[in-house]
Design a protein around this motif. Sequence first.
Motif, PDB file in Angstrom:
ATOM      1  N   TYR A  45       0.818  -1.157  -0.024  1.00 61.30           N
ATOM      2  CA  TYR A  45      -0.007   0.077   0.121  1.00 61.30           C
ATOM      3  C   TYR A  45       1.016   1.270   0.083  1.00 61.30           C
ATOM      4  CZ  TYR A  45      -3.989   3.051   0.914  1.00 61.30           C
ATOM      5  OH  TYR A  45      -4.990   3.824   0.997  1.00 61.30           O
ATOM      6  N   TYR A  46       2.286   1.483   0.759  1.00 61.57           N
ATOM      7  CA  TYR A  46       2.915   2.576   0.805  1.00 61.57           C
ATOM      8  C   TYR A  46       3.782   2.377  -0.340  1.00 61.57           C
ATOM      9  CZ  TYR A  46       1.099   2.647   5.711  1.00 61.57           C
ATOM     10  OH  TYR A  46       0.166   2.645   6.969  1.00 61.57           O
ATOM     11  N   ALA A  47       4.575   1.615  -0.579  1.00 58.92           N
ATOM     12  CA  ALA A  47       5.628   1.446  -1.386  1.00 58.92           C
ATOM     13  C   ALA A  47       5.638   0.637  -2.731  1.00 58.92           C
ATOM     14  CB  ALA A  47       6.674   0.881  -0.411  1.00 58.92           C
ATOM     15  N   ALA A  48       4.209   0.190  -2.877  1.00 61.36           N
ATOM     16  CA  ALA A  48       4.065  -0.566  -4.020  1.00 61.36           C
ATOM     17  C   ALA A  48       4.592  -1.708  -4.132  1.00 61.36           C
ATOM     18  CB  ALA A  48       4.248   0.521  -5.377  1.00 61.36           C
ATOM     19  N   GLY A  49       5.219  -2.444  -3.092  1.00 64.94           N
ATOM     20  CA  GLY A  49       5.816  -3.561  -3.206  1.00 64.94           C
ATOM     21  C   GLY A  49       7.437  -3.308  -3.557  1.00 64.94           C
ATOM     22  N   ARG A  50       7.863  -2.083  -3.574  1.00 68.91           N
ATOM     23  CA  ARG A  50       9.134  -1.979  -4.258  1.00 68.91           C
ATOM     24  C   ARG A  50       9.279  -2.459  -5.624  1.00 68.91           C
ATOM     25  NH1 ARG A  50      11.350   0.356   0.556  1.00 68.91           N
ATOM     26  NH2 ARG A  50      11.028  -0.395   2.278  1.00 68.91           N
ATOM     27  N   SER A  51       8.292  -2.301  -6.367  1.00 72.98           N
ATOM     28  CA  SER A  51       8.240  -3.212  -7.727  1.00 72.98           C
ATOM     29  C   SER A  51       8.661  -2.064  -9.027  1.00 72.98           C
ATOM     30  CB  SER A  51       7.025  -3.761  -7.960  1.00 72.98           C
ATOM     31  OG  SER A  51       5.898  -2.762  -7.705  1.00 72.98           O
ATOM     32  N   PHE A  52       8.892  -0.834  -8.744  1.00 73.81           N
ATOM     33  CA  PHE A  52       9.146  -0.082  -9.790  1.00 73.81           C
ATOM     34  C   PHE A  52      10.705   0.053 -10.351  1.00 73.81           C
ATOM     35  CE2 PHE A  52       4.675   1.124  -8.563  1.00 73.81           C
ATOM     36  CZ  PHE A  52       4.253   1.274  -9.729  1.00 73.81           C
ATOM     37  N   THR A  53      10.779   0.237 -11.583  1.00 77.11           N
ATOM     38  CA  THR A  53      12.343   0.518 -12.048  1.00 77.11           C
ATOM     39  C   THR A  53      12.615   1.917 -11.832  1.00 77.11           C
ATOM     40  OG1 THR A  53      11.647   1.014 -14.284  1.00 77.11           O
ATOM     41  CG2 THR A  53      11.731  -1.310 -13.804  1.00 77.11           C
ATOM     42  N   GLY A  54      14.119   2.319 -11.789  1.00 73.54           N
ATOM     43  CA  GLY A  54      14.213   3.645 -11.845  1.00 73.54           C
ATOM     44  C   GLY A  54      13.373   4.570 -12.871  1.00 73.54           C
ATOM     45  N   GLY A  55      13.521   4.054 -14.035  1.00 75.90           N
ATOM     46  CA  GLY A  55      12.860   5.034 -15.074  1.00 75.90           C
ATOM     47  C   GLY A  55      11.261   5.064 -14.838  1.00 75.90           C
ATOM     48  N   GLN A  56      10.603   4.181 -14.620  1.00 73.58           N
ATOM     49  CA  GLN A  56       9.342   4.335 -13.937  1.00 73.58           C
ATOM     50  C   GLN A  56       9.036   5.258 -13.002  1.00 73.58           C
ATOM     51  OE1 GLN A  56       8.399   0.140 -13.282  1.00 73.58           O
ATOM     52  NE2 GLN A  56       7.432  -0.211 -15.334  1.00 73.58           N
ATOM     53  N   ASN A  57      10.007   5.084 -11.660  1.00 75.60           N
ATOM     54  CA  ASN A  57       9.848   5.752 -10.798  1.00 75.60           C
ATOM     55  C   ASN A  57      10.146   7.248 -11.030  1.00 75.60           C
ATOM     56  OD1 ASN A  57       9.204   5.943  -7.799  1.00 75.60           O
ATOM     57  ND2 ASN A  57      11.642   6.404  -7.313  1.00 75.60           N
ATOM     58  N   GLY A  58      11.382   7.598 -11.760  1.00 75.67           N
ATOM     59  CA  GLY A  58      11.530   8.813 -12.034  1.00 75.67           C
ATOM     60  C   GLY A  58      10.625   9.505 -12.985  1.00 75.67           C
ATOM     61  N   SER A  59       9.746   8.793 -13.669  1.00 81.33           N
ATOM     62  CA  SER A  59       8.744   9.228 -14.427  1.00 81.33           C
ATOM     63  C   SER A  59       7.354   9.958 -13.338  1.00 81.33           C
ATOM     64  CB  SER A  59       7.970   8.394 -15.397  1.00 81.33           C
ATOM     65  OG  SER A  59       8.881   8.139 -16.583  1.00 81.33           O
ATOM     66  N   PHE A 275      11.293   7.307  -3.026  1.00 80.79           N
ATOM     67  CA  PHE A 275      12.545   6.510  -3.168  1.00 80.79           C
ATOM     68  C   PHE A 275      12.351   5.115  -2.763  1.00 80.79           C
ATOM     69  CE2 PHE A 275      13.813  11.141  -3.188  1.00 80.79           C
ATOM     70  CZ  PHE A 275      14.440  10.983  -4.455  1.00 80.79           C
ATOM     71  N   TYR A 276      11.210   5.303  -1.842  1.00 77.66           N
ATOM     72  CA  TYR A 276      11.050   3.763  -1.348  1.00 77.66           C
ATOM     73  C   TYR A 276      10.311   2.543  -2.184  1.00 77.66           C
ATOM     74  CZ  TYR A 276      12.097   6.576   2.874  1.00 77.66           C
ATOM     75  OH  TYR A 276      12.814   7.550   3.748  1.00 77.66           O
ATOM     76  N   THR A 277       9.762   3.093  -3.390  1.00 76.63           N
ATOM     77  CA  THR A 277       9.239   2.367  -4.233  1.00 76.63           C
ATOM     78  C   THR A 277      10.153   1.558  -5.327  1.00 76.63           C
ATOM     79  OG1 THR A 277       8.970   4.159  -5.837  1.00 76.63           O
ATOM     80  CG2 THR A 277       6.998   3.671  -4.381  1.00 76.63           C
ATOM     81  N   VAL A 278      11.660   1.825  -5.154  1.00 78.43           N
ATOM     82  CA  VAL A 278      12.273   1.069  -5.849  1.00 78.43           C
ATOM     83  C   VAL A 278      13.010   0.002  -5.086  1.00 78.43           C
ATOM     84  CG1 VAL A 278      12.742   3.104  -7.846  1.00 78.43           C
ATOM     85  CG2 VAL A 278      14.018   2.783  -5.583  1.00 78.43           C
ATOM     86  N   PRO A 279      13.540  -1.284  -5.792  1.00 81.78           N
ATOM     87  CA  PRO A 279      14.382  -2.278  -5.054  1.00 81.78           C
ATOM     88  C   PRO A 279      15.453  -2.043  -4.615  1.00 81.78           C
ATOM     89  CG  PRO A 279      14.107  -2.573  -7.411  1.00 81.78           C
ATOM     90  CD  PRO A 279      13.337  -1.268  -7.297  1.00 81.78           C
ATOM     91  N   THR A 280      16.319  -1.063  -5.316  1.00 86.31           N
ATOM     92  CA  THR A 280      17.894  -1.174  -4.938  1.00 86.31           C
ATOM     93  C   THR A 280      18.171   0.393  -5.022  1.00 86.31           C
ATOM     94  OG1 THR A 280      18.433  -1.078  -7.241  1.00 86.31           O
ATOM     95  CG2 THR A 280      18.193  -3.150  -6.079  1.00 86.31           C
ATOM     96  N   ALA A 281      19.152   0.770  -4.315  1.00 87.71           N
ATOM     97  CA  ALA A 281      19.901   2.205  -4.121  1.00 87.71           C
ATOM     98  C   ALA A 281      20.008   2.627  -5.653  1.00 87.71           C
ATOM     99  CB  ALA A 281      20.709   2.151  -3.308  1.00 87.71           C
ATOM    100  N   ASN A 282      20.633   1.535  -6.638  1.00 87.07           N
ATOM    101  CA  ASN A 282      21.036   2.151  -7.885  1.00 87.07           C
ATOM    102  C   ASN A 282      19.840   2.573  -8.519  1.00 87.07           C
ATOM    103  OD1 ASN A 282      22.857   2.304 -10.127  1.00 87.07           O
ATOM    104  ND2 ASN A 282      21.953   0.418 -10.834  1.00 87.07           N
ATOM    105  N   GLU A 283      18.655   1.931  -8.248  1.00 87.55           N
ATOM    106  CA  GLU A 283      17.421   2.417  -9.203  1.00 87.55           C
ATOM    107  C   GLU A 283      16.912   3.680  -8.539  1.00 87.55           C
ATOM    108  OE1 GLU A 283      15.956   0.971 -11.704  1.00 87.55           O
ATOM    109  OE2 GLU A 283      17.634  -0.469 -11.594  1.00 87.55           O
ATOM    110  N   ALA A 284      17.452   4.001  -7.351  1.00 86.78           N
ATOM    111  CA  ALA A 284      16.945   5.324  -6.654  1.00 86.78           C
ATOM    112  C   ALA A 284      17.662   6.212  -7.355  1.00 86.78           C
ATOM    113  CB  ALA A 284      17.117   5.118  -5.091  1.00 86.78           C
ATOM    114  N   ARG A 285      18.848   6.242  -7.523  1.00 86.39           N
ATOM    115  CA  ARG A 285      19.847   7.269  -8.211  1.00 86.39           C
ATOM    116  C   ARG A 285      19.390   7.474  -9.753  1.00 86.39           C
ATOM    117  NH1 ARG A 285      24.159   4.618  -5.632  1.00 86.39           N
ATOM    118  NH2 ARG A 285      24.298   3.315  -7.474  1.00 86.39           N
ATOM    119  N   LYS A 286      18.894   6.058 -10.439  1.00 85.39           N
ATOM    120  CA  LYS A 286      18.462   6.366 -11.515  1.00 85.39           C
ATOM    121  C   LYS A 286      16.877   7.394 -11.696  1.00 85.39           C
ATOM    122  CE  LYS A 286      20.126   1.879 -13.914  1.00 85.39           C
ATOM    123  NZ  LYS A 286      19.482   0.837 -14.127  1.00 85.39           N
ATOM    124  N   SER A 287      16.332   6.935 -10.551  1.00 82.22           N
ATOM    125  CA  SER A 287      14.922   7.613 -10.550  1.00 82.22           C
ATOM    126  C   SER A 287      15.219   9.430 -10.537  1.00 82.22           C
ATOM    127  CB  SER A 287      14.231   7.490  -9.152  1.00 82.22           C
ATOM    128  OG  SER A 287      14.010   6.080  -9.185  1.00 82.22           O
TER     129      SER A 287
END
Length: 538
Positions: A45-59, A275-287
């Motif tokens: 509910y809060y973090a979408a299961g951390r299932s989004f990629t950096g590109g999706q989360n950045g958008s 930033f909590y909706t991505v699985p890794t720190a690398n994807e957070a940076r890409k976001s």
Amino acid sequence: MLHAAAASSAPGNPWLNIGIFGAFVAVTLVIVFRASRNNKTASDYYAAGRSFTGGQNGSAIAGDYLSAASFLGIVGAIAMTGYDGFLYSIGFLVAWLVALLLVAELLRNTGKFTMADVLSFRLQQVPVRIAAAITTLVVCFFYLLAQMAGAGGLVSLLLGISDTLGQSLVITVVGALMILYVLIGGMKGTTWVQIIKAVLLIAGAGVMTVWVLAVNGFDFSRLLDSAVAASGGNAAILEPGLKYGVSDISKIDFISLGLALVLGTAALPHVLMRFYTVPTANEARKSVVWAIWLIGIFYVFTLVLGYGAAALVGPEAIAAAPGGPNSAAPLLAFALGGPFLLGLISAIAFATILAVVAGLTITAAASFAHDIYASVVKKGKPDAGAEVKVARRTVVVIGIIAILGGIGANGQNVAFLVALAFAVAASANLPTIIYSLFWKRFNTQGALWSMYGGLISAIVLIALSPVVSGSETSMLKSESIDFAIFPLSNPGIVSIPLAFLLGWIVTLVSNKREDARKQSEMEVRSLTGIGAEPPSAH
């Protein structure tokens, strides 16, 4: 040039506008329903299961960040005050460098769902969580005011509603829709709406930008000359100082605004939560990199759209329209492409408002349910499913408060209202975030004084400023009401340094040391992500 008479009534065909609105709302609701089918746990509910990629989360971040303030407010500010209006675009964009370099990855590595997870990691849980939840709720409230005011102005323009009761009804309907989106979709549904809205908004603004340039032979200088001519030969709209250079007070006000814009983004709870909706720190940076590119491109468009509105619609017609400066972008669409483009652009603007208020609402609900109910009331052991139930009930309460606040703020420039939210965020949250991440000696007393001191000083200064009373554009428009003791419209220049100072002085004076092991663990986690990654990420 569009005449003022056309601007003061409903431009285009109201039924066409409602039809396009309705179609968009129906499509996004279907998407939200589909996305919400797996909303079972708090993480879903809060973090979408951390299932989004950096590109999706950045958008989605771009969709969350490019609010009614960016589209309606900034275009209107540039159309009315030229160069000084464009300073909002610059401030909102530059702020992302602070977010990228100082907080994005570190926060994501340290926390779970909310800002309070990070702030309470090595400090005393209960008082810090309560303080963080309160500041989150207040910042979200100020931001919601801007979105609701934008919604009221936009829909009132399209339907030709100029009376206060009609605009209040419009804001109520928008609030009800927002509650529905968040109740059903949670973070996953909200994220998909934000991604779709970001694509539509940037594409729509891009089409309008090319169209405005084409009308002027792709000659930007010619566009500026047209804007000056439509403004009655007022060449000041091309130069600094039309709004913030009138007096010494206004110059200080501009510095205060700049501080709030540049420092506020790194402390906005609804942006940090993404930033909590991505699985890794690398994807957070890409976001963040994705977000900076998308947001930067959009803000370049606002310069052309703002001067395009000044040239093709005219400041007088914009000022006379329902919603005032917030109507500049829809009126420009009508001047360019008639009723259909107006309906399309307005539907995109409406989607912008819905997506942002959904993001704000879920952040506020998560803060209350996770930080107050689950962590403080239930001491970290809530019953299965109870936390999400509390979050959903909180959504309804926040929605009702936002509707009432939006009715009160109706008619204010939404970019200006958002700047107040940034000032409150930078005052109440940023010093504690920075100190928690980078200063080992920082303690709970310093955090509480910094957060409450920054929050209270920002709110008191706003209440005593010309924003609330004492001028024609104040929220309280009665001439007999004037308690504007503080001369600046934005409190950032006073409240932000004060919050940093309070955190520093109280920490040194109290001299109480926190758990050194927790501090070391937080440092390792924030820099490496160890212990923060979900099992699936390894």
